[in-house]
Enzyme design. Structure first.
Site, PDB file in Angstrom:
ATOM      1  CE  LYS A  50      -0.926  -0.052   4.998  1.00  0.00           C
ATOM      2  NZ  LYS A  50      -1.993  -0.071   6.006  1.00  0.00           N
ATOM      3  N   GLY A  63      16.649  -6.098  16.097  1.00  0.00           N
ATOM      4  CA  GLY A  63      17.417  -7.138  16.771  1.00  0.00           C
ATOM      5  C   GLY A  63      18.038  -8.164  15.859  1.00  0.00           C
ATOM      6  CD  GLU A 129      17.325  -9.917  20.243  1.00  0.00           C
ATOM      7  OE1 GLU A 129      16.156 -10.348  20.185  1.00  0.00           O
ATOM      8  OE2 GLU A 129      17.805  -9.158  19.386  1.00  0.00           O
ATOM      9  CG  HIS A 260      10.185  -3.811  22.257  1.00  0.00           C
ATOM     10  ND1 HIS A 260      11.109  -3.192  23.084  1.00  0.00           N
ATOM     11  CD2 HIS A 260      10.893  -4.679  21.498  1.00  0.00           C
ATOM     12  CE1 HIS A 260      12.310  -3.671  22.836  1.00  0.00           C
ATOM     13  NE2 HIS A 260      12.214  -4.577  21.864  1.00  0.00           N
ATOM     14  NE  ARG A 306      11.139  -8.516  22.466  1.00  0.00           N
ATOM     15  CZ  ARG A 306      11.182  -8.492  21.145  1.00  0.00           C
ATOM     16  NH1 ARG A 306      10.093  -8.715  20.447  1.00  0.00           N
ATOM     17  NH2 ARG A 306      12.323  -8.248  20.523  1.00  0.00           N
ATOM     18  CG  HIS A 367       7.531  -4.925  19.262  1.00  0.00           C
ATOM     19  ND1 HIS A 367       8.153  -4.038  18.398  1.00  0.00           N
ATOM     20  CD2 HIS A 367       8.276  -6.064  19.232  1.00  0.00           C
ATOM     21  CE1 HIS A 367       9.225  -4.613  17.873  1.00  0.00           C
ATOM     22  NE2 HIS A 367       9.310  -5.855  18.347  1.00  0.00           N
ATOM     23  NE  ARG A 402       7.786 -11.189  18.170  1.00  0.00           N
ATOM     24  CZ  ARG A 402       8.948 -10.537  18.067  1.00  0.00           C
ATOM     25  NH1 ARG A 402      10.014 -11.179  17.656  1.00  0.00           N
ATOM     26  NH2 ARG A 402       9.038  -9.267  18.361  1.00  0.00           N
TER      27      ARG A 402
END
Length: 561
Positions: A50, A63, A129, A260, A306, A367, A402
């Site tokens: 778009k 990341g 992470e 996040h 997270r 996020h 996630r």
């Protein structure tokens, strides 16, 4: 909750001048472009996006991509880390597929031109992470997504069977059951704004085109713009999920929206993410007075998943009345910080913050969506002819939360799996000619002279979601949100029918649908799990270790596997 309402203009009965192709891909991020490249040798591909083709959530991923490529790492460890982060809702078979197929997909991505950082000995540099038990995140400094998007787009643009249509926004999917035929998706109606003249709005250059395809693949990304504060770019308005829902596809687990923990807090900064890799390299979260606080919330401290870190920050901000917390990496050598995080260093410096000597003010922001369009192990949705890959899909990989850097991995793996499945049956796909479908009807719609309705409802909807359906929820907040969203839906529906469609109107319509889906799914889950935390049901319950599913005409409900 009542069944979510439809808002679809009925097409006319005139024969269309349609664009036909073997594969229609809606979206130009890692999942859609991977799919396009993997099928292009077997058929024609049209990618509609778009805005510019570079503009996707992939481009802004900082990341990296998680994959087991170090001899010191194992598939079992990556699987376990993913399952732990997913809080009991991951689909085990999907986790196993993504982790085990990931290294091969990474190799293909590198063969397509992606250049990841390397250590001094020439081996691929790996970061760690939050939630990971080992270093397994491939990266390109702190701009991994930009490099991945570059490499894939270059290959797509060079392929003779791939056509990319920028500034083309899909409005609705074309499902033949609407016209008395079988329940099969054959393409989409698409608003073309590419011919718009400078300074001319969408309505004055109104052109809706019909795209017919043997397979339609939604790769439209996430929906972060449904919240007031988000790390996502402006394109992330849940278009694919909303279109799939209106078409009758099953949607799942929309209550699990990942916030996040660390986005830059500055009055002039817009949606700038501070990558989790800073915490992976030792950055410490502190209160404004300098006191560290993560040890009070989780023994893993800054390396907790997270959802835990975001809730901890939210708790401390509410407890202290502060508008932000601090992320401090000043104890690391300045050269290390600049070399490893050049994008963040430059962006923060632009706002007067030298991260080598000053902590970064941060706040949580929407996020990543862990739910989406239900798919099988090959990306097929519940509507024949319709496939979904990437963030808009709910594969079962992420469960209730996630694991960091598993998103780009999922896009690679499922973009490839969908391509393999479709091309294995290419002969069968080509047996039938494209169907005849009516063209889009403008009817009595006119250009709008009340754009303030769109901008006002856009702002009100996102504030409602942020205030009532954010990091911490309650029954009362969800009820308030449901009432306000229902009123906004009425206004949006009335406006939609009276005026020519524009990109802004379509995005508003889509985030309103996504908002209603999130609220409905959250209201059906009477527990706290992963990214869904409610003060009315603070405990996790085995009874709810199942997916939340919703389909047009069927309210959100829990379903075992």
């Amino acid at each position: 909750m009542t069944a979510l309402s439809l808002c679809v203009k009925e097409p006319a009965t005139l024969p269309p001048v349609a664009v036909t192709t073997d594969f229609l891909v809606i979206g130009s991020g890692i999942a859609g472009l991977t799919f396009a490249l993997d099928v292009a040798d077997q058929g024609e591909v049209v990618v509609v996006t778009k805005r510019s083709s570079e503009e996707s959530n992939t481009r802004w991923a900082q990341g990296g991509i998680a994959a087991v490529i170090s001899p010191e790492d194992t598939f079992a460890a990556h699987i376990e880390d993913t399952l732990v982060a997913g809080a009991g809702l991951c689909h085990d078979v999907v986790v196993d597929i993504c982790v085990r197929e990931g290294p091969d997909r990474i190799l293909e991505l590198m063969e397509r031109g992606a250049r990841f950082d390397r250590d001094k000995d020439g081996s691929i540099a790996l970061a760690r992470e939050g939630g990971h038990s080992a270093r397994r995140v491939l990266h390109v400094a702190d701009a991994t997504g930009l490099e991945v998007e570059r490499a894939l787009l270059e290959r797509c643009r060079a392929h003779p069977n791939i056509r990319i249509r920028e500034h083309h926004m899909a409005i609705d999917l074309i499902v033949m059951s609407r016209f008395g035929g079988p329940d099969v998706c054959v393409g989409a109606y698409v608003l073309n704004t590419a011919t718009r003249k400078d300074g001319e709005d969408d309505a004055k250059s109104h052109l809706v085109e019909t795209y017919l395809a043997r397979a339609t693949v939604l790769a439209s990304g996430g929906a972060g713009k449904v919240y007031l504060y988000t790390s996502n770019p402006d394109v992330a308005t849940g278009d694919g999920i909303a279109m799939a829902y209106r078409a009758g596809a099953e949607i799942a687990n929309m209550e699990f929206y990942q916030f996040h923990p660390t986005c830059l807090y500055h009055p002039q900064a817009k949606s700038f993410l501070i990558t989790e890799a800073l915490r992976g390299e030792g950055a410490i979260l502190r209160l404004p007075d300098g006191a560290p606080f993560m040890a009070n919330h989780d023994p893993r401290k800054e390396l907790a998943p997270r959802d835990i870190v975001a809730r901890a920050i939210d708790f401390e901000m509410k407890r202290t009345g502060s508008e932000f917390v601090l992320l401090d990496i000043t104890h690391k050598p300045a050269s290390f910080v600049v070399d490893h995080f050049p994008t963040i260093y430059a962006e923060c410096l632009r706002f007067g913050i030298d991260i080598t000597s000053q902590p970064i003010p941060v706040v949580p922001a929407a996020h990543y969506l862990c739910g989406g369009i239900s798919t099988d192990l090959h990306g097929r949705t519940t509507i024949p002819g319709l496939w979904a890959v990437g963030e808009c899909a709910c594969t079962g990989l992420h469960g209730a939360n996630r694991l960091a850097s598993n998103s780009l991995l999922e896009g690679l793996v499922f973009g490839h799996r969908a391509a393999v499945k479709l091309t294995s049956n290419i002969g069968e796909l080509r047996k039938s000619p494209p169907p005849e479908v009516p063209e889009w009807q403008i009817g009595d719609a006119v250009p709008s002279d009340e754009e303030v309705v769109v901008t006002h409802n856009w702002d009100e909807l996102r504030r409602t979601m942020w205030n009532y359906v954010g990091i911490v929820r309650s029954n009362a907040r969800l009820r308030r949100a449901a009432r306000r969203i229902a009123l906004l839906q009425d206004e949006i529906r009335e406006y939609y029918w009276r005026h020519l469609v524009t990109r802004d109107l379509l995005e508003l319509r889509n985030i309103a649908t996504v908002a209603e889906l999130i609220v409905g799914c959250a209201s059906a889950r009477h527990e706290s799990r992963g990214l869904h935390h409610t003060i009315d049901y603070p405990q996790t319950s085995d009874r709810y270790a199942v997916d939340t599913v919703v389909k047009r005409g069927v309210p959100p409900h829990l379903r075992g596997r």
